[in-house]
Design a protein around this motif. Structure first.
Motif, short mmCIF file in Angstrom:
data_model
loop_
_atom_site.label_atom_id
_atom_site.label_comp_id
_atom_site.label_asym_id
_atom_site.label_seq_id
_atom_site.Cartn_x
_atom_site.Cartn_y
_atom_site.Cartn_z
N GLN A 83 0.83 -1.20 0.00
CA GLN A 83 0.00 0.00 0.00
C GLN A 83 0.87 1.25 0.00
O GLN A 83 0.59 2.23 -0.72
CB GLN A 83 -0.94 0.01 1.21
N ASP A 84 1.93 1.23 0.80
CA ASP A 84 2.87 2.36 0.80
C ASP A 84 3.47 2.56 -0.59
O ASP A 84 3.64 3.70 -1.05
CB ASP A 84 4.00 2.12 1.81
N ALA A 85 3.78 1.44 -1.25
CA ALA A 85 4.39 1.52 -2.58
C ALA A 85 3.42 2.13 -3.59
O ALA A 85 3.81 2.97 -4.42
CB ALA A 85 4.82 0.12 -3.04
N PHE A 86 2.13 1.73 -3.53
CA PHE A 86 1.16 2.32 -4.44
C PHE A 86 0.99 3.81 -4.19
O PHE A 86 0.90 4.61 -5.14
CB PHE A 86 -0.19 1.62 -4.32
N LEU A 87 0.95 4.21 -2.95
CA LEU A 87 0.83 5.63 -2.64
C LEU A 87 2.01 6.41 -3.19
O LEU A 87 1.86 7.51 -3.74
CB LEU A 87 0.71 5.83 -1.12
N SER A 88 3.21 5.84 -3.05
CA SER A 88 4.40 6.50 -3.59
C SER A 88 4.33 6.57 -5.11
O SER A 88 4.67 7.60 -5.71
CB SER A 88 5.67 5.73 -3.18
N LYS B 98 10.09 0.42 -18.02
CA LYS B 98 8.99 -0.52 -17.81
C LYS B 98 8.28 -0.20 -16.49
O LYS B 98 8.92 -0.01 -15.46
CB LYS B 98 9.50 -1.96 -17.80
N LEU B 99 6.97 -0.16 -16.55
CA LEU B 99 6.17 0.17 -15.37
C LEU B 99 6.39 -0.86 -14.26
O LEU B 99 6.52 -0.51 -13.09
CB LEU B 99 4.69 0.23 -15.76
N GLY B 100 6.46 -2.15 -14.63
CA GLY B 100 6.66 -3.19 -13.63
C GLY B 100 7.99 -3.06 -12.93
O GLY B 100 8.10 -3.28 -11.71
N THR B 101 9.05 -2.70 -13.67
CA THR B 101 10.37 -2.51 -13.08
C THR B 101 10.37 -1.34 -12.10
O THR B 101 10.95 -1.42 -11.02
CB THR B 101 11.41 -2.27 -14.18
N TRP B 102 9.70 -0.28 -12.49
CA TRP B 102 9.59 0.91 -11.64
C TRP B 102 8.85 0.58 -10.34
O TRP B 102 9.28 0.94 -9.25
CB TRP B 102 8.87 2.00 -12.42
N LEU B 103 7.75 -0.15 -10.46
CA LEU B 103 6.97 -0.53 -9.28
C LEU B 103 7.74 -1.52 -8.40
O LEU B 103 7.61 -1.48 -7.18
CB LEU B 103 5.63 -1.14 -9.72
N HIS B 104 8.52 -2.39 -9.02
CA HIS B 104 9.34 -3.33 -8.24
C HIS B 104 10.31 -2.56 -7.35
O HIS B 104 10.45 -2.86 -6.15
CB HIS B 104 10.10 -4.26 -9.18
#
Length: 214
Positions: free
Chosen positions: A73-78, A91-97
């Protein structure tokens, strides 16, 4: 997992209602454009597509399911706060990782310490001649095949969790998350050489723990 991030993120007058949203036309590029336009449906798609992967990352780094979910949840907020700075080509997935790893590391730093194995007792010891001063534990034959089985995977995870946190974290980031040395160094605030040293020592210690467990 129900996420509060959709409701918590900033909203603007440009937000498009769900009823008026067309399907994604060109995949990730279109999703990123819509995220940066503050499109509600795009945020929902982002959460639906990436929550499972982000949870898997957080679970590997954190020992608590609650901590893992909080870290995601913290990661999504960031991610929602920083989406305007996201650049096409990454890549969006790499950034989110990367964001998820950082969120998990923040959780790890804030929690109470747990009992850990003494790393020095797990490392090889050499005598004055340069030979091993005590027997070196060896993995049984075909141990790699056995490690692929469910029970052995649980044992491996248990052994990894016994490592001191600084070594456990480097091992997980390099060998499990497959991050490069520079990225791990940036995430932990240490030098690339320190990452290499910790990783080498962590692998040696883990080998000892695995040999004992198997």
């Amino acid at each position: 997992m129900e996420m509060r991030t959709i409701a918590d993120r900033p909203r603007s007058a440009a937000t498009v209602s769900d009823a008026g949203i067309a399907p994604l036309r060109d995949g990730e590029a279109d999703l990123i454009r819509r995220l940066q336009a503050n499109d509600d449906r795009a945020y929902e798609i982002l959460v639906q597509r990436h929550t499972d992967r982000m949870l898997a990352v957080a679970r590997r780094l954190l020992r608590s399911e609650e901590d893992a979910r909080d870290a995601v949840q913290d990661a999504f907020l960031s991610a929602f706060r920083d989406i305007q700075r996201f650049r096409q080509g990454c890549k969006l997935g790499t950034w989110l990782h990367r964001i998820t790893v950082n969120a998990a590391l923040m959780r790890m730093r804030s929690r109470k310490s747990r009992p850990e194995a003494d790393l020095e007792t797990l490392l090889p010891v050499f005598d004055d001649t340069g030979h091993h001063a005590r027997p070196v534990p060896l993995l049984p034959p075909h141990a790699e095949d056995r490690l692929l089985r469910g029970e052995q995977r649980r044992r491996v995870r248990s052994c990894i969790d016994r490592l001191p946190e600084t070594y456990r974290t480097v091992l997980l980031l390099r060998d499990i998350e497959e991050m490069d040395t520079g990225s791990v160094a940036d995430s932990l605030g240490i030098s690339p050489n320190a990452v290499k040293i910790r990783l080498h020592r962590a692998r040696l210690a883990l080998g000892t723990l695995l040999a004992q467990a198997l």
